[in-house]
Design an enzyme around this catalytic site. Structure first.
Site, PDB file in Angstrom:
ATOM      1  N   HIS A  84       4.773 -25.941   1.932  1.00 52.90           N
ATOM      2  CA  HIS A  84       5.625 -24.876   1.391  1.00 52.90           C
ATOM      3  C   HIS A  84       7.097 -25.281   1.348  1.00 52.90           C
ATOM      4  CE1 HIS A  84       6.161 -23.290   5.644  1.00 52.90           C
ATOM      5  NE2 HIS A  84       7.359 -23.025   5.174  1.00 52.90           N
ATOM      6  N   ASP A 220      -0.799 -27.281   5.694  1.00 48.43           N
ATOM      7  CA  ASP A 220       0.539 -27.075   5.119  1.00 48.43           C
ATOM      8  C   ASP A 220       1.440 -28.303   5.277  1.00 48.43           C
ATOM      9  OD1 ASP A 220       2.876 -26.001   4.159  1.00 48.43           O
ATOM     10  OD2 ASP A 220       2.736 -24.141   5.301  1.00 48.43           O
ATOM     11  N   SER A 646      10.199 -24.648   9.874  1.00 44.34           N
ATOM     12  CA  SER A 646       9.074 -25.125   9.084  1.00 44.34           C
ATOM     13  C   SER A 646       9.203 -26.610   8.870  1.00 44.34           C
ATOM     14  CB  SER A 646       9.029 -24.434   7.735  1.00 44.34           C
ATOM     15  OG  SER A 646       8.259 -23.286   7.837  1.00 44.34           O
TER      16      SER A 646
END
Ligand code: ARG
Ligand code: GLU
Length: 711
Positions: A84, A220, A646
């Site tokens: 992402h 991810d 992240s």
């Protein structure tokens, strides 16, 4: 000066009092946490984490783009971050013919790696406490605006000196609500190429349904490579740039993780607001979050319905949708968490205790007793401005045509200047041409029309017919609140709704064409909304926010003075931090590949499995990465993280990479305002799954050969 001493001295008391693993610690002082970390199982030293005398793990961690973290996993500049985080790059390279979002992308050799204009990665070279220098000659009696100016001037000087004669960049950021300042000397690389990404059915498995949720099965990750000039220094993109040789890269462990294992996360948490008063939390929870949630709910439904009917629209809106959905869901979780923890009530009680404490002697009373009533006062006045701002962003700018139209304002302004400079105008036109090209690549007229009708109506209604901006007053007066009619008018008459017409406006632009832009209905509306915001909302907003800045600074001094047995850590501010905890199970869910095939049975769009993955699963072909005849996918741990973390490396006791941080649990998303050790967890992708996907699924073993694998 005294308060700074206070801040630092608290760090030493840490070992005696800390119980929870809350905290986002400054790497420069990580020595203060070392014995606690070792007590929890860490085998490496504080010096291995941060040092400026020799290479340390900090040299393998980067700020990826402007809001994610990434880490080096080979000595040839290979970098891993979340899927992402690389999403907009993967999306930008995707077309209907080469749908990398859907099918994944793997460069078979370095020549095939894809260039990403504008993408940077930032390494921290060193950091330093520069509080004294920043506050030199800054009179405490100055108003907040004067203080900011004086501070700004000092900052500029310190930064200039810090990087004189180098290719580094310097920034100074404030900590503890402006009570302390740190200098960051950074090295910024500008040639960062896409190397690999799994298909969305892996990289985004579970999609928005699973987002912010545990248990989780999302692969991810995406892989990039940093390129440098021949001297290993940052360079603009050039075909003959060479892979960057980092001072440090992470060995990747496939030994796996067990409940209770020590782990730490090293990355760039963006924003937290742990010292917020009850007034601030109330404003966020009762006013801002509900506005944003409602507006986004509406937009998501529209985009979702349109994307279901067309692959092109799905690709065009994938990144935009993910962004809108991410905040939407987070704020829903945040509000629930705040409710459950009774954060507002508890803060109120705490504030009462603070007031009582400040009454114990005259000196304290003078310093702190006025603060809470003043907060109350400011928040009462601030309410309308914050409400207007939220509606402006979430509804006024809820369709794309408004933001796009406003981009023409600079050209309009330039064209109006008395002796308009032809060169400057030419530059502005070129910029707009490039913007137009990019904008329409991801634009669907009918989707935006639907977004416009709905968000504009909501924006209009938010005014309750009082002080409407001229553009909205026109809907009332000339269109008698017929939003469909107004939307038809705007979208059929505005050149900015069509790429060809926009390009025709810009092609051979001359000041004669100025009138056309100025009369364009989309431009007229955008300009009315923005002008209204700048003239009517912003001045109050900034005045109150300035007062709050000053109050927040003093309030935090008070908190530190009052709770002198407590260790304070500064709020996140997108600077490098260390947070540590233990691998947990939270709930004993199945987070192996078996869980993916369980979810597939639910037959949701977000739970589709790639046929190749099924083949590998059925053949139990997990190579050296599997465990117990299946494949671990994700794990959960008690590291205190937030947005920006992240892509952060999740590191084991030996300093090896075991996972990539990518989310928090929904129940824990209130941690930005109110951390709760029993509920707040970070969610990570297991490196064994990453390597399995690269090696077995993508057949990109050449990338694994670059890494140092620890068995
Ligand atoms: N919640 C994660 C974060 O805050 C992941 C977001 C991306 N994933 C998604 N399904 N939208 O960034
Ligand atoms: N997904 C978030 C990010 O992009 C991390 C999750 C969180 O907010 O903790 O940084």
């Amino acid at each position: 000066m005294k308060k700074i001493f206070l801040l630092l001295s608290f760090a030493f008391i840490f070992n005696l009092f800390s119980v929870a693993d809350e905290g986002m610690w400054i790497p420069l002082f990580i020595k203060n946490n070392e014995s606690r970390m070792k007590g929890m199982g860490m085998k490496i030293s504080a010096d291995d984490i941060y040092s400026t005398n020799h290479s340390s793990l900090k040299d393998a961690v980067v700020l990826f783009g402007r809001g994610c973290t990434g880490e080096l996993i080979s000595d040839e500049g290979l970098l891993i971050t979340n899927h992402h985080c690389g999403y907009s790059q993967i999306q930008a390279h995707s077309t209907l013919e080469n749908d990398y979002l859907k099918n994944g992308f793997w460069a078979q050799n370095r020549k095939e790696e894809l260039v990403n204009k504008g993408l940077t990665v930032t390494f921290l070279v060193r950091m330093e406490d520069v509080t004294d220098l920043v506050l030199r000659n800054v009179d405490p009696k100055l108003t907040e605006a004067e203080r900011a100016k004086a501070v700004e001037k000092n900052i500029k000087k310190i930064c200039d000196e810090a990087v004189k004669g180098t290719h580094y960049q310097a920034v100074i950021k404030d900590f503890y609500n402006g009570n302390q300042y740190f200098l960051f000397v950074n090295e910024v690389f500008k040639d960062v190429r896409l190397v690999g990404a799994p298909p969305s059915s892996i990289g985004k498995f579970g999609g928005d349904a699973d987002n912010w949720m545990w248990p989780r099965h999302t692969g991810d990750f995406s892989i990039f490579r940093i390129y440098a000039g021949k001297d290993n220094k940052p360079a603009e993109y050039a075909p003959d740039n060479v892979p960057y040789k980092p001072a440090k890269s992470f060995p990747v462990s496939i030994k796996g993780v067990e409940k209770g294992d020590f782990t730490f996360v090293y990355g760039f948490p963006g924003t937290t607001n742990q010292f917020a008063t009850s007034y601030e939390v109330e404003l966020i929870k009762e006013l801002e979050n509900p506005i944003a949630i409602n507006m986004r709910d509406m937009r998501l439904k529209i985009i979702d319905a349109r994307s279901k009917g067309s692959d092109l629209i799905r690709i065009q809106y994938a990144a935009k949708y993910a962004n809108i959905a991410n905040g939407w869901k987070k704020w829903i979780g945040e509000n629930r968490g705040l409710q459950k923890l009774r954060t507002i009530d508890n803060k109120k009680k705490f504030e009462q205790a603070f007031e009582e404490w400040s009454l114990q002697n005259d000196a304290l009373k003078k310093k702190y007793y006025y603060i809470l009533p003043m907060y109350k006062d400011i928040y009462t006045q601030l309410y309308n401005s914050r409400r207007a701002l939220k509606y402006f962003i979430e509804a006024g700018l809820g369709s794309e045509i408004i933001g796009f139209a406003w981009k023409f304002n600079n050209l309009v302004k330039l064209s109006h200047q008395k002796n308009a400079d032809a060169k400057e105008i030419e530059k502005a036109v070129q910029l707009l041409q490039a913007t137009t090209e990019e904008y329409f690549k991801n634009y669907d007229l009918e989707t935006d029309r639907l977004l416009f009708i709905n968000t504009m109506k909501a924006y209009y209604n938010s005014y309750n017919n009082e002080n409407l901006p001229a553009g909205l007053a026109k809907i009332r007066d000339a269109f008698k609140e017929d939003f469909n009619g107004y939307t038809d008018f705007l979208f059929s008459k505005s050149a900015l709704a069509s790429k060809n017409k926009t390009m025709a406006l810009l092609d051979g632009y001359q000041i004669k064409k100025l009138k056309k832009i100025e009369k364009d209905p989309a431009f007229v509306l955008a300009s009315s909304l923005f002008t209204h915001y700048f003239d009517k909302v912003y001045p109050d907003l900034i005045r109150y926010e300035d007062q709050l800045d000053s109050l927040n600074r003093i309030y935090l001094q008070g908190l530190i003075e009052m709770q002198n047995e407590k260790t304070f850590y500064p709020d996140a501010n997108l600077t490098l931090r260390v947070t540590y905890g233990k691998v947990d199970d939270y709930f004993p869910f199945d987070t192996t590949l078996d869980g993916i095939f369980e979810k597939e049975k639910l037959e949701y769009d977000d739970y589709q499995v790639h046929p190749k993955l099924r083949e590998l699963y059925n053949a139990r072909d997990f190579g050296r990465y599997g465990k117990n005849n299946t494949m671990p996918v994700c794990f959960i741990a008690s590291n205190h993280t937030t947005g920006g973390n992240s892509g952060s490396p999740v590191i084991n006791a030996e300093g090896q990479l075991i996972g990539i941080n990518f989310d928090r649990n929904w129940e824990g998303t209130m941690s930005d305002l109110n951390y709760d050790a029993s509920q707040c967890r970070n969610i990570s992708l297991d490196m064994r799954y990453v390597l399995f996907i690269i090696d077995k699924f993508a057949g990109a073993g050449h990338l694994i050969d670059e890494m140092k694998i620890v068995q």
